[in-house]
Motif scaffolding. Sequence first.
Motif, short mmCIF file in Angstrom:
data_model
loop_
_atom_site.label_atom_id
_atom_site.label_comp_id
_atom_site.label_asym_id
_atom_site.label_seq_id
_atom_site.Cartn_x
_atom_site.Cartn_y
_atom_site.Cartn_z
N GLY A 125 3.81 -8.05 -1.79
CA GLY A 125 4.43 -8.49 -3.04
C GLY A 125 5.43 -9.61 -2.82
N VAL A 126 6.25 -9.47 -1.78
CA VAL A 126 7.24 -10.51 -1.47
C VAL A 126 6.53 -11.81 -1.11
N SER B 13 1.99 2.39 4.00
CA SER B 13 1.20 1.66 3.01
C SER B 13 2.10 1.01 1.97
N THR B 14 3.12 1.73 1.55
CA THR B 14 4.07 1.16 0.59
C THR B 14 4.82 -0.01 1.20
N LEU B 15 5.20 0.11 2.47
CA LEU B 15 5.86 -1.00 3.15
C LEU B 15 4.97 -2.23 3.18
N LEU B 16 3.70 -2.05 3.47
CA LEU B 16 2.76 -3.17 3.49
C LEU B 16 2.59 -3.77 2.08
N ALA B 17 2.58 -2.90 1.07
CA ALA B 17 2.46 -3.39 -0.30
C ALA B 17 3.69 -4.20 -0.70
N VAL B 18 4.87 -3.76 -0.28
CA VAL B 18 6.10 -4.50 -0.57
C VAL B 18 6.08 -5.86 0.11
N ILE B 19 5.64 -5.89 1.38
CA ILE B 19 5.54 -7.16 2.10
C ILE B 19 4.58 -8.10 1.39
#
Length: 278
Positions: free
Chosen positions: A263-264, A255-261
């Motif tokens: 955000g980018v 979920s954090t990985l998806l949130a970072v993507i």
Amino acid sequence: MASATKPPLLEVGGSRKSRITLRLIALLYLFALLALPLGLIMWRTFEHGIGPVWTALTEPAAVHALKVTLEVAVSAVVLNTIFGVGASLLIVRRRFRGRRLFDALIDLPVAVSPVVVGLALILVYGKFSRVGGWLENHGIQIIFSLPGMVIATVFVSLPLVVRAIAPVLEELGDDQEQAARTLGATAIQTFRRITFPSISGALAYGVVLCLARAIGEFGAVAVVSGQLVGQTQTLPLYVQERFENFDQTSAFAVSTLLAVIAGVALLLSKFLRPKESR
């Protein structure tokens, strides 16, 4: 000549208090809906350090889900880019019967629930439908495989490239294109040397939005993929499956990985957004 009267101090003070109150309400609203949930996910992800997070992200199932997600998203972006450029030119530069209907249909994915899209695709391309049955008899499986996931993702992200390019084309007009054709340039030369450089920024903006939408799509893909672990599982589906199986470390890490993507993608979209739309 009478001098202009200044507003009473009471009204000025009241207006200032109203603006501050509205800003506080807006900030609290964003905090409750966005910042707080995302902050809690980040905290739960890294509460035991980065080691468990790295282990969760490098698990074979997570890596495979990432691979499937990228395959589906990139395929959808390529198809929607080709369609988006062509549809934008058709809507803005051509006048034909049914143009308004065609323009309205492009926005249909915004109004239709992704789950309904997935169900509709099953009815059309499912094994027991005429089209789907014929395709499967010829060795082509759509539903519960990668092609069906790509079609579903293409549908839900269909308007993004078109709606990024069309306003720019309208703003530019077609004077330069007509001049190029008058001087003997072919349609391809006109597009390559005049149209494409003019819409490249808007195209990049639409592609980024389309990619972000494709990576995060859940509803339609969940219906047509069958959610087969290690086969047709994207990252959003992987998060659901891990959370339902009480593997919160993996669920929060992805979920954090998806949130970072996301955000980018948001930062890139702000940077690439055409100036007249900012």
